[in-house]
Each structure stands twice: as C-alpha cells, then as structure tokens.
Motif scaffolding. Sequence first.
Motif, PDB file in Angstrom:
ATOM      1  N   VAL A  48       0.856  -1.186   0.000  1.00  0.00           N
ATOM      2  CA  VAL A  48       0.000   0.000   0.000  1.00  0.00           C
ATOM      3  C   VAL A  48       0.891   1.234   0.000  1.00  0.00           C
ATOM      4  O   VAL A  48       1.820   1.336   0.812  1.00  0.00           O
ATOM      5  N   VAL A  49       0.622   2.160  -0.912  1.00  0.00           N
ATOM      6  CA  VAL A  49       1.433   3.373  -1.031  1.00  0.00           C
ATOM      7  C   VAL A  49       0.523   4.593  -0.967  1.00  0.00           C
ATOM      8  O   VAL A  49      -0.393   4.737  -1.777  1.00  0.00           O
ATOM      9  N   THR A  50       0.756   5.452   0.003  1.00  0.00           N
ATOM     10  CA  THR A  50       0.014   6.705   0.086  1.00  0.00           C
ATOM     11  C   THR A  50       0.855   7.733   0.822  1.00  0.00           C
ATOM     12  O   THR A  50       1.485   7.414   1.830  1.00  0.00           O
ATOM     13  N   PHE A  51       0.868   8.951   0.304  1.00  0.00           N
ATOM     14  CA  PHE A  51       1.641  10.032   0.918  1.00  0.00           C
ATOM     15  C   PHE A  51       0.724  11.083   1.525  1.00  0.00           C
ATOM     16  O   PHE A  51       1.008  12.268   1.496  1.00  0.00           O
ATOM     17  N   LYS A  60      -3.133 -10.171   2.813  1.00  0.00           N
ATOM     18  CA  LYS A  60      -2.055 -10.184   1.812  1.00  0.00           C
ATOM     19  C   LYS A  60      -1.204  -8.914   1.825  1.00  0.00           C
ATOM     20  O   LYS A  60      -0.302  -8.771   0.998  1.00  0.00           O
ATOM     21  N   THR A  61      -1.485  -7.985   2.745  1.00  0.00           N
ATOM     22  CA  THR A  61      -0.694  -6.762   2.831  1.00  0.00           C
ATOM     23  C   THR A  61       0.692  -7.074   3.374  1.00  0.00           C
ATOM     24  O   THR A  61       0.829  -7.720   4.414  1.00  0.00           O
ATOM     25  N   ARG A  62       1.726  -6.623   2.669  1.00  0.00           N
ATOM     26  CA  ARG A  62       3.104  -6.895   3.088  1.00  0.00           C
ATOM     27  C   ARG A  62       3.820  -5.667   3.634  1.00  0.00           C
ATOM     28  O   ARG A  62       4.760  -5.777   4.411  1.00  0.00           O
ATOM     29  N   LEU A  63       3.370  -4.463   3.199  1.00  0.00           N
ATOM     30  CA  LEU A  63       4.136  -3.257   3.526  1.00  0.00           C
ATOM     31  C   LEU A  63       3.278  -2.023   3.280  1.00  0.00           C
ATOM     32  O   LEU A  63       2.438  -2.006   2.374  1.00  0.00           O
ATOM     33  N   LEU A  64       3.505  -0.986   4.102  1.00  0.00           N
ATOM     34  CA  LEU A  64       2.938   0.345   3.859  1.00  0.00           C
ATOM     35  C   LEU A  64       4.083   1.294   3.551  1.00  0.00           C
ATOM     36  O   LEU A  64       5.027   1.413   4.340  1.00  0.00           O
ATOM     37  N   VAL A  65       4.014   1.968   2.412  1.00  0.00           N
ATOM     38  CA  VAL A  65       4.953   3.033   2.075  1.00  0.00           C
ATOM     39  C   VAL A  65       4.218   4.349   2.303  1.00  0.00           C
ATOM     40  O   VAL A  65       3.188   4.607   1.675  1.00  0.00           O
ATOM     41  N   ALA A  93      -1.044   1.296  10.764  1.00  0.00           N
ATOM     42  CA  ALA A  93      -0.090   0.215  10.511  1.00  0.00           C
ATOM     43  C   ALA A  93       0.184  -0.573  11.784  1.00  0.00           C
ATOM     44  O   ALA A  93       0.268  -1.810  11.765  1.00  0.00           O
ATOM     45  N   VAL A  94       0.336   0.131  12.909  1.00  0.00           N
ATOM     46  CA  VAL A  94       0.537  -0.540  14.198  1.00  0.00           C
ATOM     47  C   VAL A  94      -0.674  -1.406  14.524  1.00  0.00           C
ATOM     48  O   VAL A  94      -0.538  -2.574  14.923  1.00  0.00           O
ATOM     49  N   TYR A  95      -1.857  -0.865  14.358  1.00  0.00           N
ATOM     50  CA  TYR A  95      -3.086  -1.595  14.694  1.00  0.00           C
ATOM     51  C   TYR A  95      -3.171  -2.910  13.928  1.00  0.00           C
ATOM     52  O   TYR A  95      -3.539  -3.954  14.486  1.00  0.00           O
ATOM     53  N   HIS A  96      -2.823  -2.871  12.641  1.00  0.00           N
ATOM     54  CA  HIS A  96      -2.964  -4.061  11.792  1.00  0.00           C
ATOM     55  C   HIS A  96      -1.678  -4.884  11.695  1.00  0.00           C
ATOM     56  O   HIS A  96      -1.655  -5.909  11.009  1.00  0.00           O
ATOM     57  N   GLY A  97      -0.611  -4.453  12.374  1.00  0.00           N
ATOM     58  CA  GLY A  97       0.624  -5.228  12.367  1.00  0.00           C
ATOM     59  C   GLY A  97       1.328  -5.258  11.027  1.00  0.00           C
ATOM     60  O   GLY A  97       1.841  -6.296  10.605  1.00  0.00           O
ATOM     61  N   VAL A  98       1.380  -4.083  10.358  1.00  0.00           N
ATOM     62  CA  VAL A  98       2.006  -3.989   9.032  1.00  0.00           C
ATOM     63  C   VAL A  98       3.291  -3.170   9.140  1.00  0.00           C
ATOM     64  O   VAL A  98       3.256  -2.037   9.631  1.00  0.00           O
ATOM     65  N   PRO A  99       4.432  -3.705   8.687  1.00  0.00           N
ATOM     66  CA  PRO A  99       5.675  -2.915   8.703  1.00  0.00           C
ATOM     67  C   PRO A  99       5.613  -1.765   7.709  1.00  0.00           C
ATOM     68  O   PRO A  99       4.788  -1.779   6.778  1.00  0.00           O
ATOM     69  N   VAL A 100       6.502  -0.774   7.877  1.00  0.00           N
ATOM     70  CA  VAL A 100       6.403   0.443   7.072  1.00  0.00           C
ATOM     71  C   VAL A 100       7.756   0.868   6.516  1.00  0.00           C
ATOM     72  O   VAL A 100       8.804   0.565   7.081  1.00  0.00           O
ATOM     73  N   ILE A 101       7.687   1.570   5.398  1.00  0.00           N
ATOM     74  CA  ILE A 101       8.786   2.376   4.872  1.00  0.00           C
ATOM     75  C   ILE A 101       8.297   3.812   4.883  1.00  0.00           C
ATOM     76  O   ILE A 101       7.228   4.110   4.352  1.00  0.00           O
ATOM     77  N   GLY A 102       9.062   4.695   5.506  1.00  0.00           N
ATOM     78  CA  GLY A 102       8.652   6.088   5.589  1.00  0.00           C
ATOM     79  C   GLY A 102       9.531   6.998   4.766  1.00  0.00           C
ATOM     80  O   GLY A 102      10.760   6.877   4.793  1.00  0.00           O
ATOM     81  N   ILE A 103       8.899   7.883   4.005  1.00  0.00           N
ATOM     82  CA  ILE A 103       9.603   8.938   3.274  1.00  0.00           C
ATOM     83  C   ILE A 103       9.082  10.259   3.841  1.00  0.00           C
ATOM     84  O   ILE A 103       8.164  10.876   3.290  1.00  0.00           O
ATOM     85  N   PRO A 104       9.623  10.707   4.982  1.00  0.00           N
ATOM     86  CA  PRO A 104       9.094  11.914   5.631  1.00  0.00           C
ATOM     87  C   PRO A 104       9.324  13.148   4.770  1.00  0.00           C
ATOM     88  O   PRO A 104      10.369  13.287   4.129  1.00  0.00           O
ATOM     89  N   LEU A 105       8.341  14.055   4.796  1.00  0.00           N
ATOM     90  CA  LEU A 105       8.386  15.223   3.927  1.00  0.00           C
ATOM     91  C   LEU A 105       8.352  16.547   4.694  1.00  0.00           C
ATOM     92  O   LEU A 105       8.984  17.512   4.288  1.00  0.00           O
ATOM     93  N   PHE A 106       7.603  16.612   5.796  1.00  0.00           N
ATOM     94  CA  PHE A 106       7.526  17.870   6.543  1.00  0.00           C
ATOM     95  C   PHE A 106       6.962  17.602   7.933  1.00  0.00           C
ATOM     96  O   PHE A 106       6.454  16.507   8.229  1.00  0.00           O
ATOM     97  N   GLY A 110       9.981  -0.564  11.016  1.00  0.00           N
ATOM     98  CA  GLY A 110      10.093   0.169   9.765  1.00  0.00           C
ATOM     99  C   GLY A 110      11.447   0.788   9.551  1.00  0.00           C
ATOM    100  O   GLY A 110      12.307   0.775  10.438  1.00  0.00           O
ATOM    101  N   LEU A 111      11.632   1.327   8.343  1.00  0.00           N
ATOM    102  CA  LEU A 111      12.854   2.031   7.966  1.00  0.00           C
ATOM    103  C   LEU A 111      12.486   3.354   7.318  1.00  0.00           C
ATOM    104  O   LEU A 111      11.406   3.506   6.738  1.00  0.00           O
ATOM    105  N   THR A 112      13.416   4.304   7.394  1.00  0.00           N
ATOM    106  CA  THR A 112      13.229   5.626   6.792  1.00  0.00           C
ATOM    107  C   THR A 112      14.106   5.765   5.563  1.00  0.00           C
ATOM    108  O   THR A 112      15.274   5.369   5.575  1.00  0.00           O
ATOM    109  N   VAL A 113      13.544   6.334   4.507  1.00  0.00           N
ATOM    110  CA  VAL A 113      14.302   6.700   3.312  1.00  0.00           C
ATOM    111  C   VAL A 113      14.062   8.188   3.076  1.00  0.00           C
ATOM    112  O   VAL A 113      12.908   8.615   2.910  1.00  0.00           O
TER     113      VAL A 113
END
Length: 523
Positions: free
Chosen positions: A300-303, A365-370, A381-394, A410-413
Amino acid sequence: MTPLGPLLLLGFISGHLTLTRSAKILTVVLVGGSHYLLFDEISHILHESGHNVSMLVQLGNPRIKGVNYTGRNNSYRVISWSANEEYISSFNSWFLEQQKSFFEGSESLSTFLKFMGHLALQCELILGDTSLMDSLTAEQFDIVLIDAFNPCSFLVAEKLRARFLAVHVSNFWSWYLAGLPSPISYVPAARSMLSDRMGFWERLKNSAMFLGSWLTERMLYSQFDHTIRKCFPPGSQPVLSELYLKAELSIYNTDFTLDFPRPLLPNVVYVGGLLSKPARPLPQDLEDIILTAGDEGFIVVTFGSMLASVNLPVVLEQINAAFSQLPQLVIWRHLHTHWPSGVLPAQNVKLVDWLPQNDLLGHPKTRLLVTHGGLNSLMEAVYHGVPVIGIPLFGDQFDNMVRAEAKGFGLTVQVNQLQALGNAMATVIEDKRYKASALTLSHIHRSHPFPPRQRLVQWVDHIVQHGGRHLRPFGLDQPWYQQYLLDIILFSLAIVSLAVYIVTHLLKFAVGYLCSGGKLKVA
C-alpha cells in the motif's frame, strides 16, 4: 434481591444518565488533510455517544482529495466558513508549490512561517465575520474541541468565551503547548531525529534543540500578534502561550505503543488510534485486483490526503522504478489527472484516486505500507501489524519515523535518497523481524485496557460534567522562574556566597593575627 436492591439499581441508572447527559459540543478544524479526517472521526464518535455535535470547518483549504470520500452522512452538523474565491485560489496555488518543494527535500522554517502567516490572515477574516461569531456565541456550547495545531482555534474559543479542550493531532513534540514536564535527558526535542536512548553528544544536541524549538515556537506564533490586536479590544487581548495552558484537557493523537514513554500531567490524555478499526470487506473491483497478486501479496502506497496530486516527474519516476524491482503488487494512491504523461507506471503498479487505507492494511495479503510518516497512517499500521517504509516530507513526520525505526517495525528513506528505496523495501519485506515487531506492537496496542474511542468519550463526558480545574497543576500558573526554582537557586547561591565571603575574611583575619605574633596592628 434485598429491599435496597431496586433503590440501588435505580440510583446507579440515574447517576449514569446524569453523567452521560447530552451536551452541546462544537469542534473546530480550520485546516485540511489529516486534521480534517481526525476531527471528522472525533465529531462522529461524540455524536454516536449521544452528544449534540456541530463542527466548524473552513472550506477552500485542501481537505480530502478523492472521489469516494464525502464525509459523514446523518451524523454531526457542519457549520462551514470560507474566504473569498480570489484568496482561496491564491493560497491553494502557493500551497501546491510548497507540496512540490517537500518532495524536493527543501522544507524550511521560512516556508512554515509563511504558512502561519496565511493561517493568521485567515483567522483575521474568521474572527471579523460578526455574523458567524455572533451565531456561534448564541448557541452557548457546553464545550469546544479545537485543533491545537492552528492557533486560530484557540482564538475562536476565546472569542466565544467558551470552555475548551485542545486536541493535538501530532505526537508529543508540542509538549510546550500543554506545559508538559520534558526531561531533556530522555525526551527528544522536536525535529532532533533522536530516540529516548541518548549518549552524551545526543543529550548535548537535544539540549540545544530544546532551546531552539522554544525560540522557533515564539517566532511562529508571533505571526498572530497583528490578528490579536485587530480582533480583540485593548485590555482583553489574549496571550497565545497562556491560552494554550487554559485548555481544560489536552488530548494527544498518539499512543505509547508508538511514542516514547514520558511523564504526563493529570490534564493530558492520549487517544492515538481513533481512525484504526477492524478491516471491512474491500470493494469487489479492488479485491479482484488483489487476487492477481498471488502469494507475494501487495504493498500500500500513500503520501497523505493532501499529497496525492503532486506532479513531479523526476521524483515519481524514481519511486516508480523502485517499485518495478519488487515481485509484489503495488496499490498506489495518486490522482490519475495529476500523473505525469511521460512516466509509465510499472507493470506491478496500480494507480488509484482513492483507497480505503485502513481496510487494505487489514487485508491478510498486505506486506508493507509506504508512507510519508503521518501519525494516523502509522497508528493504522501498528493496529494491523504492518511494517512500514517512511519517506518523511515535513512537520512531525521525521520524528514519527524515528519512533517507527526505534520500535523496530520500519525504515526511513529520505526524499533525496530515493535510490535506496528499492533495497529498503526488500529488506523490510524479507527480514521477518520487522513483521514480528509490527505484530507485537499490534498486540500491545489492541490490549490496552480502554480503547481510544472509549477514552475520548469518557474524558469528554468527565470534563463536561465536572470541568478540568481539579486536573490542572498549580505549576502551570507559576512564573517560569518559580517553576524552575531559579529564585531558590539564586537565593541559595547568595547565601553560600555570603558565607564564603565571611569565612574567607575571618580566615584572613586569623592568619594575619597569628603571623603578627598575636598583636593587632594599629593604623
């Protein structure tokens, strides 16, 4: 049942009905995006709990971009206000350019100062709308819930002379607004990029950042000085720093499942996770798309609710290229009308104008949230137990992702290092420790003795019934030099200095006396 039984039962029912009487509540949200989503949920929850709820919302600001989101039907009442079309067009054009700059990694203090300047101008227009303010005053609301991010919300409550609760939509980085004790040794300052585990140099940096955040806060909210002078008569002009502390309750949209443990005051509560719910069945067309993902699952990808319309071909091409390296299906929220024509989505990428984020995160079937690192997204993501990739913007997104990394799910990019995105996603998906941490946090969050919805309703009911004076520490009313015991320290230093002075001169006198053979010299 004893003869007293029916009387006790009747007394309990009567008391319960008294405590949960319907109150007239106003919620105030004057910015869009996640702020609007959270206040929409809060207003609906309070409506469902039996209260008469109205929400003052400012139209024209970017709220929710998506053809399938229409807000609540048959719920709370909406009171809308809007600036003129010319200003709205000018502001939204400026705001869109700032969104692009975030994706280019050029967020700055000057930009945020200009944003606060816009909020101050909008506030001047709102407070100057006598028809609106008179009608709100006439309603005589029992309590007002305001968005603490926008200082104008405090000024609206003050203009209405209403009791109010402050809802902080971010983590505890706005601790100064509630007067929270914040030991610098283990409470990281805003934008420090530190966790609560700090060595010497980290604590030194944190000390400097605390001072810097205090000065920055003064700069930001000074943008409202002209608005206050213009909209309030001399002699009754409020001071924002005092208004922040006037809130009968401060409600934070966070949870210690995600945030670092820290001291709180009795008048501070947390309700993080209001938007997180058990997943509902997906629309059939979306479920059909997911079936094509097979055992690899999907991402899942949403900014965020306001960043789905940014048209930056270079950035989108880099992100798209990273997705093309993965075997998973990618469901990416981005408006088709704002997708650059020169960028062809990868074969495994499905673009959608709107997605039911909570329900997708709850899909097996969810593997990751970007994500951009918004707090609501991370809590889901915490509620549903889904790991994350974060691209912080502001804003608080950088701090939120520090917490996600520290919690191990999760990890930050950084946005200027998108070439590392593909490897980071593969790492989080393939290394089972991230999923295990996410599931552990999910179990902790869900096993809280009282779910966030219940905490919100019961605390609002409590304040409506009894007020918040009994929760307010006297220290919030003390001058800062008393609160930090500077007067005691200075007095103690003076006493010690005087004692040292007297002892020193006595010693000099004694030494002189002994050296002269016991004879005092006469001048």
